[in-house]
Design an enzyme around this catalytic site. Structure first.
Site, PDB file in Angstrom:
ATOM      1  N   LYS A 176       0.884  -1.451   0.009  1.00 36.93           N
ATOM      2  CA  LYS A 176       0.054  -0.218   0.140  1.00 36.93           C
ATOM      3  C   LYS A 176       0.679   0.730   0.217  1.00 36.93           C
ATOM      4  CE  LYS A 176      -4.549  -0.688   0.261  1.00 36.93           C
ATOM      5  NZ  LYS A 176      -5.962  -0.845  -0.263  1.00 36.93           N
TER       6      LYS A 176
HETATM    7  C1  LIG Z   1      -3.885  -7.160   3.384  1.00 38.06           C
HETATM    8  C2  LIG Z   1      -4.015  -6.687   2.542  1.00 38.06           C
HETATM    9  N1  LIG Z   1      -4.702  -7.583   1.594  1.00 38.06           N
HETATM   10  C3  LIG Z   1      -5.352  -7.264   0.394  1.00 38.06           C
HETATM   11  C4  LIG Z   1      -4.940  -5.615  -0.886  1.00 38.06           C
HETATM   12  C5  LIG Z   1      -5.403  -5.236  -1.858  1.00 38.06           C
HETATM   13  O1  LIG Z   1      -6.175  -4.105  -1.670  1.00 38.06           O
HETATM   14  P1  LIG Z   1      -6.412  -3.534  -2.664  1.00 38.06           P
HETATM   15  O2  LIG Z   1      -7.337  -4.123  -3.453  1.00 38.06           O
HETATM   16  O3  LIG Z   1      -6.938  -2.031  -1.835  1.00 38.06           O
HETATM   17  O4  LIG Z   1      -4.970  -3.368  -3.759  1.00 38.06           O
HETATM   18  C6  LIG Z   1      -4.150  -4.914   0.479  1.00 38.06           C
HETATM   19  C7  LIG Z   1      -4.000  -3.664   0.050  1.00 38.06           C
HETATM   20  O5  LIG Z   1      -2.004  -3.854  -0.133  1.00 38.06           O
HETATM   21  C8  LIG Z   1      -3.400  -5.355   2.002  1.00 38.06           C
HETATM   22  O6  LIG Z   1      -3.234  -4.251   2.059  1.00 38.06           O
END
Ligand SMILES: Cc1ncc(COP(=O)(O)O)c(C=O)c1O
Length: 345
Positions: free
Chosen positions: A42
């Site tokens: 993130k």
């Molecule tokens: C633990 C976790 N799982 C899944 C995701 C997938 O999220 P996104 O679809 O918001 O990119 C994230 C974000 O990187 C995350 O921190």
């Protein structure tokens, strides 16, 4: 690597790990995003959202960033805010993992909880409403609104570029969908570079982005709980298939991968890896499948890797873990197979 002067200089160039391979040359590669600062993918999008807001004049010197977060976005924004001199308020709930909240505080973020202490339900919708209201009430504040911010997906363009530096092509991108930024941002850039991949999204059972019955789930950072709105970062036009994984299978996979390989992956990555391993033989021979490991298992020592926490929630399932171990053995890449002693001599 050159000398770096900012923590954000350490973002990216994360390793690619071959987890599994079939006899037909299909392989499952993990992009280990826990090697970013904050231990999560993130931070890529957190930086992009702030730079984009600066470019568009939405965030001025000394301004105030507000975001609703389950943890990893908040960690990334805390780093970027500290570096660039912004105040940062994270609107959170008690479903978030405690260590993520403690780390955000350590980096100077201010935490505002939507629910009373002790209520550990996922409260995405209430968090977003509060963040929006707080930002509207303060003239210097900017709500980054990750679910509806184009810069979220753009933050992951570098993932596609790094993948193509490491492998010739990506046939299938199979990864978890929360806001959608990481999967669809990576897919968009692969396509732009002339390497369109089949896109398979994974969400927890109980999440509503791919239809079906909504309900509670424990996988953190991923999925869309019932009642929450699906944001623009979920780009259905790029989605070839949407899969659902139970908490039991997702967590059993994270635990089995840790025990078998010494690799700690988070629960959402456990879900994606389970989905990929279960279908590995169905993909065309010779396929390269990439899954993003959005964060590492170290963040879940008090939950996914804690037998008592797991048992209290009926999530501990030795049979499910044994099934994952069997798949990991069956698909061990040649380079990792133990060398017989006689052969080694
Ligand atoms: C633990 C976790 N799982 C899944 C995701 C997938 O999220 P996104 O679809 O918001 O990119 C994230 C974000 O990187 C995350 O921190």
């Amino acid at each position: 690597m050159p000398l770096v002067t900012r923590v954000t200089d350490l973002i990216g160039r994360t390793p690619l790990f071959e987890l599994a391979a079939t006899s037909t040359g299909t392989r499952l590669l993990l992009k280990l995003e826990q090697f970013n600062p904050t231990g999560a993918a993130k931070i890529r999008m957190a930086r992009e959202m702030v730079l984009d807001a600066e470019r568009r004049g939405l965030l001025r010197s000394g301004g105030h960033i507000i975001e609703s977060t389950s943890g990893n976005t908040g960690l990334g924004l805390a780093v970027v805010a500290a570096e660039r001199g912004y105040r940062f308020t994270a609107v959170v709930d008690h479903h978030a993992c405690k260590d993520k909240l403690r780390a955000m505080r350590a980096m100077g973020a201010e935490l505002v909880f939507v629910a009373d202490d002790g209520d550990d339900n996922l409260a995405t919708s209430a968090r977003e409403d509060l963040a929006e209201a707080m930002a509207a009430a303060r003239p210097d504040a900017y709500f980054t609104e990750q679910h509806n911010n184009d810069a979220n997906a753009v933050g992951y363009y570098s993932v596609a570029e790094e993948l193509l530096e490491d492998v010739e092509r990506v046939d299938i991108l199979l990864s978890s969908v929360g806001t959608g930024g990481s999967l669809f941002g990576t897919a968009t850039r692969l396509r732009e570079l002339g390497y369109p991949a089949k896109v398979i999204g994974v969400e927890p059972v109980g999440s509503i982005a791919f239809g079906g019955e909504g309900g509670p789930y424990w996988q953190s950072g991923t999925g869309t709980p019932p009642g929450a709105t699906i944001g623009t970062a979920v780009d259905y036009s790029l989605l070839d298939e949407g899969l659902k994984v139970t908490d039991v299978d997702a967590f059993a996979t994270a635990r089995a991968v840790a025990a078998e390989l010494g690799l700690m992956i988070g629960g959402s990555a456990g879900g994606s890896v389970h989905a990929a391993l279960s279908r590995l033989d169905e993909f065309p021979a010779g396929s390269t499948i990439v899954t993003l490991v959005c964060d590492g298992g170290e963040k879940y020592l008090d939950t996914v890797f804690d037998d008592e926490w797991m048992a209290d929630r009926d999530l501990l399932d030795p049979t499910a873990e044994a099934e994952v171990r069997t798949m990991l053995h069956q698909y061990t890449p040649a380079a990792r197979r133990p060398v017989a002693l006689a052969e080694a001599r």
